[in-house]
Design a protein around this motif. Structure first.
Motif, PDB file in Angstrom:
ATOM      1  N   ASP A  19       0.817  -1.221   0.000  1.00  0.00           N
ATOM      2  CA  ASP A  19       0.000   0.000   0.000  1.00  0.00           C
ATOM      3  C   ASP A  19       0.851   1.272   0.000  1.00  0.00           C
ATOM      4  O   ASP A  19       0.412   2.317  -0.481  1.00  0.00           O
ATOM      5  N   GLU A  68       1.141   2.505  -8.408  1.00  0.00           N
ATOM      6  CA  GLU A  68       0.131   1.873  -7.559  1.00  0.00           C
ATOM      7  C   GLU A  68       0.270   0.365  -7.690  1.00  0.00           C
ATOM      8  O   GLU A  68       0.151  -0.171  -8.781  1.00  0.00           O
ATOM      9  N   THR A  70      -1.184  -3.333  -6.522  1.00  0.00           N
ATOM     10  CA  THR A  70      -2.382  -3.985  -6.014  1.00  0.00           C
ATOM     11  C   THR A  70      -2.115  -5.476  -5.896  1.00  0.00           C
ATOM     12  O   THR A  70      -1.568  -6.079  -6.818  1.00  0.00           O
TER      13      THR A  70
END
Length: 128
Positions: A19, A68, A70
């Motif tokens: 994260d 990002e 994930t």
């Protein structure tokens, strides 16, 4: 059973770690890395030591407009965490590229001591 609590802890540590990439601040990664970490992103030179891994990510973050990561699926077996991930990267002015990745982490005392990323580099280049 001690392995169960260890697995839960390692699961949480890696989820928190992943994260952090959206913040694009390499210093936030350091507490998750063992001093003697070995990072291997296949197709690139092996990087050894916390300071060197943090420096590598600082360079990546300075190059990318957006980062990002994930996690799609994650499995834990004691000190090993295997994570199927999407590494979303965007160079300035370029579209966001969702790059499939498999990561293997070996944990020691709640920190990452080995980290291997398996990515199809050729395919990733076509997206970026």
């Amino acid at each position: 059973m001690s392995n169960t609590s260890e697995a839960i802890d390692n699961d949480t540590v890696i989820k928190e770690f992943i994260d952090l990439f959206a913040q694009q601040d390499a210093t936030t990664l350091a507490p998750y890395l063992d001093q003697d970490i070995v990072f291997e992103n296949y197709g690139s030179p092996v990087v050894k030591g916390r300071e060197n891994v943090v420096s590598l990510w600082a360079e990546v973050f300075s190059t990318m407009e957006r980062v990002e990561f994930t996690t799609l699926n994650q499995a834990v077996n004691g000190d090993i965490v295997i994570a199927e991930q999407i590494h979303g990267l965007a160079l300035p002015g370029r579209p966001f590229a969702p790059i499939k990745n498999m990561a293997v982490y070996r944990m020691r005392d709640g920190r990452i001591v080995e980290w291997r990323d398996y990515t199809n580099s050729e395919y990733a280049r076509t997206l970026m």
